[in-house]
Design a protein around this motif. Structure first.
Motif, short mmCIF file in Angstrom:
data_model
loop_
_atom_site.label_atom_id
_atom_site.label_comp_id
_atom_site.label_asym_id
_atom_site.label_seq_id
_atom_site.Cartn_x
_atom_site.Cartn_y
_atom_site.Cartn_z
N ASP A 60 0.84 -1.22 0.00
CA ASP A 60 0.00 0.00 0.00
C ASP A 60 0.86 1.26 0.00
N ASP A 61 0.38 2.29 -0.67
CA ASP A 61 1.05 3.60 -0.71
C ASP A 61 2.51 3.49 -1.13
N PHE A 62 2.76 2.66 -2.13
CA PHE A 62 4.12 2.42 -2.59
C PHE A 62 4.30 3.07 -3.95
N ARG A 81 22.75 4.44 3.87
CA ARG A 81 21.82 5.36 3.23
C ARG A 81 20.39 5.10 3.72
N ILE A 82 20.15 3.89 4.25
CA ILE A 82 18.86 3.53 4.83
C ILE A 82 19.05 3.43 6.34
N TRP A 96 19.71 -5.75 5.98
CA TRP A 96 18.34 -6.23 6.15
C TRP A 96 17.53 -5.12 6.82
N GLY A 97 16.36 -4.82 6.26
CA GLY A 97 15.45 -3.86 6.88
C GLY A 97 15.94 -2.43 6.79
N GLY A 98 15.45 -1.63 7.71
CA GLY A 98 15.77 -0.21 7.74
C GLY A 98 14.51 0.62 7.57
N ASP A 99 14.68 1.91 7.61
CA ASP A 99 13.55 2.85 7.56
C ASP A 99 12.82 2.77 6.22
N PHE A 100 11.56 2.33 6.28
CA PHE A 100 10.79 2.08 5.06
C PHE A 100 10.43 3.38 4.34
N ASP A 101 10.19 4.45 5.08
CA ASP A 101 9.86 5.73 4.44
C ASP A 101 11.03 6.24 3.60
N THR A 102 12.25 6.04 4.09
CA THR A 102 13.43 6.43 3.32
C THR A 102 13.49 5.65 2.01
N ALA A 135 10.75 6.68 -5.18
CA ALA A 135 9.97 7.73 -5.86
C ALA A 135 10.87 8.68 -6.63
N GLU A 136 12.08 8.92 -6.12
CA GLU A 136 13.03 9.83 -6.77
C GLU A 136 13.91 9.11 -7.79
#
Length: 197
Positions: free
Chosen positions: A68-70, A97-98, A110-116, A122-123
């Motif tokens: 969702d919202d990806f 970077r994440i 593995w993993g990290g901040d999903f919003d980043t 998007a960029e």
């Protein structure tokens, strides 16, 4: 005169130890749908248990069709395993970077901040070979994997980071086994259904 050879082509001698950053390669007769001819990349292995992701079970969808919202992208998603298959997980080579990423091994995180991650996608700042998504994961309790290794269900191996990030083709399992210079090479050519041979 006939001579009997004492060779068992399908008995794994588990001299390698399971640890994060290694892969589990299923033996040819493993019939479980998730793990049949699977290669599982281990992101965690400790006294509490083991966690990883099946590398070679891609879905016919991309990540933006499931999450969702990806942002729109061509990033694919694979079945990571039978546990919590309503959750999304990811590995990447983007390092610090994440934020909050956890180093697994050899530059794979593995993993990290999903919003980043979403913002970078998007960029246009992430290439497909830098990030892999998985639906669900593979998990074993502390004694469960040891038992399966003892029963020769898995070969523990190591593959290159490039193979971890890009190994999704149908022949990935057999091609990986074919690299071994020993009896495991025979596994690579063993038919999925021996009765049809």
């Amino acid at each position: 005169m006939t001579m009997e050879l004492n060779i068992d082509f399908f008995n794994i001698v588990n001299e390698n130890i399971a640890e994060k950053g290694r892969v589990l390669i299923s033996e040819p007769f493993l019939s479980d749908n998730y793990f049949r001819r699977a290669i599982v990349y281990l992101t965690e292995h400790n006294e509490e248990g083991t966690l990883g992701f099946v590398l070679n079970k891609p879905l016919e969808l991309n990540a933006s069709e499931i999450i969702d919202d990806f942002p729109e992208s061509d990033l694919s998603i694979s079945v990571g395993g039978p546990v919590s298959n309503d959750t999304v997980h990811y590995i990447h080579t983007l390092g610090e970077r994440i934020p909050e990423s956890v180093l697994v091994s050899d530059g794979i995180y593995w993993g990290g901040d999903f919003d980043t991650i979403k913002n970078m996608i998007a960029e246009g700042g992430i290439k497909p070979y830098e990030l892999r998504f998985f639906l669900g994961y593979s998990g074993w309790s502390s004694d469960q994997l040891a038992g399966e290794l003892k029963e020769s269900a898995w070969l523990v191996g190591k593959i290159s980071p490039r193979m971890v990030m890009q190994g999704v083709e149908a022949e990935f399992w057999s091609n990986t086994l074919a690299r071994y210079n020993n009896k495991y090479r025979a596994w690579a050519n063993f038919p999925e259904d021996p009765g049809l041979n």
